[in-house]
Structure formats: structure tokens, C-alpha cells
Design an enzyme around this catalytic site. Structure first.
Site, PDB file in Angstrom:
ATOM      1  N   TYR A  16       0.824  -1.217   0.000  1.00 24.46           N
ATOM      2  CA  TYR A  16       0.000   0.000   0.000  1.00 24.46           C
ATOM      3  C   TYR A  16       0.854   1.261   0.000  1.00 24.46           C
ATOM      4  O   TYR A  16       0.614   2.185   0.765  1.00 24.46           O
ATOM      5  CB  TYR A  16      -0.945   0.009   1.218  1.00 24.46           C
ATOM      6  CG  TYR A  16      -2.173  -0.838   1.012  1.00 24.46           C
ATOM      7  CD1 TYR A  16      -3.179  -0.399   0.152  1.00 24.46           C
ATOM      8  CD2 TYR A  16      -2.323  -2.067   1.651  1.00 24.46           C
ATOM      9  CE1 TYR A  16      -4.316  -1.168  -0.064  1.00 24.46           C
ATOM     10  CE2 TYR A  16      -3.445  -2.842   1.437  1.00 24.46           C
ATOM     11  CZ  TYR A  16      -4.441  -2.390   0.582  1.00 24.46           C
ATOM     12  OH  TYR A  16      -5.560  -3.147   0.368  1.00 24.46           O
ATOM     13  N   TYR A 146     -14.809  -4.675   3.832  1.00 25.18           N
ATOM     14  CA  TYR A 146     -13.457  -5.057   3.423  1.00 25.18           C
ATOM     15  C   TYR A 146     -13.131  -6.406   4.038  1.00 25.18           C
ATOM     16  O   TYR A 146     -13.282  -6.595   5.247  1.00 25.18           O
ATOM     17  CB  TYR A 146     -12.414  -4.021   3.870  1.00 25.18           C
ATOM     18  CG  TYR A 146     -11.006  -4.473   3.571  1.00 25.18           C
ATOM     19  CD1 TYR A 146     -10.470  -4.328   2.291  1.00 25.18           C
ATOM     20  CD2 TYR A 146     -10.226  -5.086   4.545  1.00 25.18           C
ATOM     21  CE1 TYR A 146      -9.190  -4.777   1.999  1.00 25.18           C
ATOM     22  CE2 TYR A 146      -8.945  -5.542   4.263  1.00 25.18           C
ATOM     23  CZ  TYR A 146      -8.433  -5.383   2.986  1.00 25.18           C
ATOM     24  OH  TYR A 146      -7.173  -5.837   2.704  1.00 25.18           O
ATOM     25  N   ASP A 252     -16.971 -11.441   9.951  1.00 24.00           N
ATOM     26  CA  ASP A 252     -15.546 -11.166   9.837  1.00 24.00           C
ATOM     27  C   ASP A 252     -15.115 -10.267  11.009  1.00 24.00           C
ATOM     28  O   ASP A 252     -15.288  -9.053  10.952  1.00 24.00           O
ATOM     29  CB  ASP A 252     -15.271 -10.500   8.481  1.00 24.00           C
ATOM     30  CG  ASP A 252     -13.803 -10.137   8.300  1.00 24.00           C
ATOM     31  OD1 ASP A 252     -13.038 -10.252   9.268  1.00 24.00           O
ATOM     32  OD2 ASP A 252     -13.433  -9.718   7.180  1.00 24.00           O
ATOM     33  N   LYS A 281      -5.696 -10.761  12.800  1.00 20.11           N
ATOM     34  CA  LYS A 281      -5.071  -9.549  13.375  1.00 20.11           C
ATOM     35  C   LYS A 281      -4.673  -9.619  14.863  1.00 20.11           C
ATOM     36  O   LYS A 281      -3.532  -9.908  15.162  1.00 20.11           O
ATOM     37  CB  LYS A 281      -5.949  -8.331  13.090  1.00 20.11           C
ATOM     38  CG  LYS A 281      -5.903  -7.954  11.609  1.00 20.11           C
ATOM     39  CD  LYS A 281      -6.363  -6.547  11.338  1.00 20.11           C
ATOM     40  CE  LYS A 281      -6.064  -6.127   9.918  1.00 20.11           C
ATOM     41  NZ  LYS A 281      -7.222  -6.083   9.027  1.00 20.11           N
TER      42      LYS A 281
END
Ligand SMILES: *Cc1c(COP(=O)(O)O)cnc(C)c1O
Length: 449
Positions: A16, A146, A252, A281
């Protein structure tokens, strides 16, 4: 530029990142980290205000996680997870199943968020094949959702600036409007909200349920889509609709899991029983890569059969259930219990939210939103018309650079500036972070030019 950075830019392609920007703004060389502080090679200190891309939980360099990894390394580094197993994975599976909704009884391991989502999509897809509902092949997701950067995960994410270029590669899926309250899709004010924005989903399910395998959604916080916090009633309705129309619900929690929203999991704010739960995460508190996809016995049992290639789940990753990662995740969960992390942040969250409210009156602030340890502001050109800054204005980038000068990491999502605080943050650190951020935004007018 020092030699390390010269070599970095010679050999490395960062995620990114427009690498050309690095000529003027090279990456920062971090040498060590402790708690929520990062130390660079020049003696600068940065507050890790976005928890190292939302994964750090208990602070960097936590002695308990460190010693768990070291201890594990002394006995077993890694083995393949087909035909073999190990205690850290077994203990972690048992523990995760005990703290997630009671319908979730089986765990599939992988190593990052995108693969956790891909796993859920593939299992859901094959489930309907297993039970001979061959038409159920499509997925529904939110237009600001996302779910990762692999092709499958992108296919169920919102199409935006970043992934648009790949859109012809995506498998087709249905998108419904997001409950983006500041820019309400049905034009209502918050106090008049009756969750009318659910209607397109309702209609879609009524018409197409025979074709739909699952709905994929982030609970209460559309994170990468712009830190959009939405009402829990919306999620409750989605769950009811999924059940009613015989469609899987894939939750999610990759960004929201492990305390970030003020509860261990965001779904604890509602009473729902999903078919799939994806975690990653925060799972190892930001130390090692790991992900899991939880599902129900009902789903699992449709794959359980005499040897039959049609019913097996042909999927796996080399580093599935890496023992070091599992040991780190177990240690992180123990810290939650020992340090009473969720109780501790209960006192911090109101202070944080009060601090966020101070932004509301500033001229360029369109919206202020928060949940738990996540707070965001949406910058607009004009408060009345809510006209956003354009991509070319790069307002977020200007805030980011200003943040770095002040020891903060305010990496923006477009025009959204956010704080994604680690749960280990101390009260005085939190005050300092809010005050510094406030001062940067107050002076935004100068930055615009
Ligand atoms: C980050 C994220 C993912 C993807 O995780 P990676 O580890 O970056 O592949 C998926 N879903 C959500 C909600 C996320 O925030």
C-alpha cells in the site's frame, strides 16, 4: 538518507505504498518497541496509535508472549498440520471455542485475515454442494465492506480506488448499501433511524435466496471502508434475515476481535449465532501471523464421510496452525484473564470517547464516530454539504505527515483519520495522543494550502 534506507528502497516493495513517495518520505526505520511506543534509529519516539495495522493488543514486547514463544521454540518449531497435530493448536482451539458463540464448535487454521475469509467462503460454497443445493453459489456483502486482498476476499469487498483495477478478475457477488449513518443511504437523520437501509438486502434475499450461499459482514465496524460504526440493530436484522432465508452468515471479526470494540468480540453486543467467524489480526497480539475460521457442527458434518473426494475440504496452507503462533495466541488470551484487560479498558473508553467528541465542533470535521478503542473523524471540505476532499488534495496524507512530526501514526483511510488504540494504553498516553491529534486537526486550515 542513511545506508539502511538506501538499501531498503533498492530492494523492497512496500505494501500500500507509492514507492516514488519514498524518495521524499522514506519509511521510518524502527529499531525497537515497548508497550505502545516505537523507537526509531534517530532517537524519535512514536505512539503506535493504530496498533501496527490493528493487530497489537497488549503492547509491544510483552514479556509473557515473548517467553511463551521462546518456550515453544525449544520444543517444536513447526510441522505440517495434515496427519500431525500439536498441543498448542489443540489448547488454542479449545479456548477459542469456549469464548465464542456456542454454535461454533470447529476451527480451521490459516495464517492471515484474507485466508480466514477465503476459507469461510470456500467451506460455505462447498457446504451447499454437499447438501445438493447446487444453485447456492453466490455471496452478498456490503459496499463499504473489506475482507482482504486476495482475489476471493476482494470479490466480496467493496469496490474502491484501490481494488477497482482488479475488478474484472472478481467472481460476481451481490453488493448492498452500507449502514453508513453520516451519509445515510436512505437520507435519514440518526434519531429517525429505523434501519430502513436494510431493505435492499431484504429484497435481494427474497428474490435470490436460492442462489445465495452466504452474507459476509464485519460486525458493527466497517474498518478499512472508513471506520464506519453502525447500529447493532442492523447486524441483528442481517442475522435474522440470513436465518429466515437459509443463507449462511459469515462474521468477519478480523479487525474487531480481541477487545478492540470494548468487548472480547463485537458480536457480544448482539445475540446472534453466526455460521462462520473469522479471526486474525489481534489473535497473537501482533506478534506472529495466525488466523482461524470457526464454524458449526452442522456445516462440518456435511463434509464428514467415508473417504470421498467430493466431500473432503481440499484446502490448506503450509504454515497452518504454526505452533509458535498458537503459543503466542494462548499467551495473549491468558493476559486477557490475568490483567483483566476488558475490565481495565472499561474505564478508559469513556475518556477516549469524550476526547473524540471535542473534534466535532472543528470546521473541517464532518463526522466523529467511535466504538470501544477505535475512534475516527471524517474530514470534509464543507460541513453543510458534506462534500469530501478529492483524492488529489491528499488531505489525509498531510495529516499523516504532520502526525509523524508529532510522534503519532495517523495513517489515513482517504479522508478518514482514525485512532485504533492498543488495549495496553495508559490514561496519560491516551490524553497525550488525543491532545496531539486535536492540535494537528485544529491547524488543518494551514495544511490545506
Ligand atoms: C485486515 C482485514 C482483513 C484481511 O486481513 P489480512 O491479514 O490483511 O489478510 C480481512 N477482514 C478485515 C475486516 C480486516 O480488517
Amino acid at each position: 538518507m542513511n545506508n539502511w534506507l538506501k538499501k531498503d528502497l533498492k530492494y523492497i516493495w512496500h505494501p500500500y505504498t507509492q514507492m516514488k513517495d519514498c524518495e521524499s518520505t522514506p519509511p521510518i526505520l524502527i529499531e525497537r518497541a515497548k508497550g505502545m511506543k516505537l523507537y526509531d534509529n534517530k532517537g524519535n519516539i512514536f505512539f503506535d496509535t493504530i496498533s501496527s495495522w490493528w493487530c497489537n493488543v497488549h503492547g509491544h514486547n510483552h514479556h509473557k508472549i515473548k517467553s511463551a514463544i521462546k518456550k515453544q521454540l525449544n520444543s517444536l518449531d513447526h510441522i505440517m498440520f495434515a496427519g500431525f497435530t500439536h498441543k498448542p493448536a489443540i489448547l488454542l482451539a479449545e479456548k477459542l471455542i469456549s469464548i465464542t458463540p456456542r454454535c461454533l464448535n470447529k476451527i480451521f487454521f490459516s495464517d492471515n485475515g484474507s485466508t480466514a475469509v477465503e476459507t469461510a467462503l470456500k467451506i460455505s460454497f462447498q457446504y451447499w454442494q454437499n447438501i445438493r443445493k447446487y444453485e447456492k453459489k453466490k455471496f452478498i456483502s456490503l459496499d463499504y465492506g473489506y475482507h482482504g486482498d486476495t482475489i476471493g476476499a476482494m470479490s466480496v469487498s467493496g469496490v474502491d480506488l484501490f481494488n477497482e483495477i482488479f475488478s474484472s478478475l472478481f467472481f460476481s457477488s451481490f453488493k448492498v448499501p452500507s449502514p453508513y449513518c453520516y451519509r445515510c443511504p436512505v437520507g435519514k437523520k440518526r434519531d429517525a433511524c429505523e434501519i430502513d437501509c436494510i431493505q435492499p438486502l431484504e429484497e435481494l434475499l427474497r428474490e435470490k435466496k436460492q442462489e445465495i450461499a452466504a452474507i459476509v459482514i464485519e460486525p458493527l465496524l466497517l474498518a478499512a471502508g472508513g471506520m464506519i460504526v453502525y447500529p447493532k440493530e442492523y447486524l441483528e436484522k442481517v442475522a435474522i434475515l440470513a436465518k429466515k432465508h437459509d443463507v449462511h452468515l459469515i462474521i468477519d471479526e478480523i479487525a474487531t476481535g480481541f477487545g478492540r470494540t470494548g468487548k472480547m468480540f463485537a458480536i457480544e453486543y448482539v445475540n446472534i449465532q453466526p455460521d462462520f467467524l473469522c479471526l486474525s489480526k489481534g489473535i497473537t497480539s501482533g506478534t506472529l501471523p495466525l488466523a482461524v475460521t470457526l464454524t458449526t457442527d452442522e456445516v462440518y458434518n456435511t463434509f464428514y464421510d467415508d473417504y470421498n473426494k467430493k466431500k473432503m475440504f481440499y484446502h490448506g496452507h503450509t504454515y497452518t496452525a504454526n505452533p509458535l503462533s498458537c503459543a503466542a495466541a494462548l499467551a495473549s488470551l491468558e493476559i486477557f484473564e490475568e490483567e483483566k484487560t476488558i475490565d481495565k479498558i472499561k474505564n478508559l473508553i469513556p475518556v477516549f470517547h469524550k476526547g473524540m467528541e471535542k473534534f466535532r465542533s472543528l470546521p473541517s470535521i464532518g463526522d466523529v464516530r467511535y466504538i470501544g478503542m477505535v475512534g475516527a473523524i471524517e474530514l470534509v471540505k464543507d460541513k453543510k454539504t458534506k462534500i469530501p476532499f478529492t483524492f488529489e488534495e491528499r488531505i489525509g496524507m498531510k495529516v499523516y505527515k504532520e502526525g509523524l512530526k508529532n510522534g503519532l501514526i495517523l495513517r489515513p483511510l482517504g479522508n478518514i483519520i482514525y485512532l485504533y488504540l492498543p488495549l495496553c494504553i495508559k490514561k496519560n498516553e491516551m490524553s497525550a495522543v488525543i491532545e496531539k491529534t486535536f492540535n494537528i486537526i485544529v491547524h488543518l486550515n494551514y495544511l490545506k494550502n
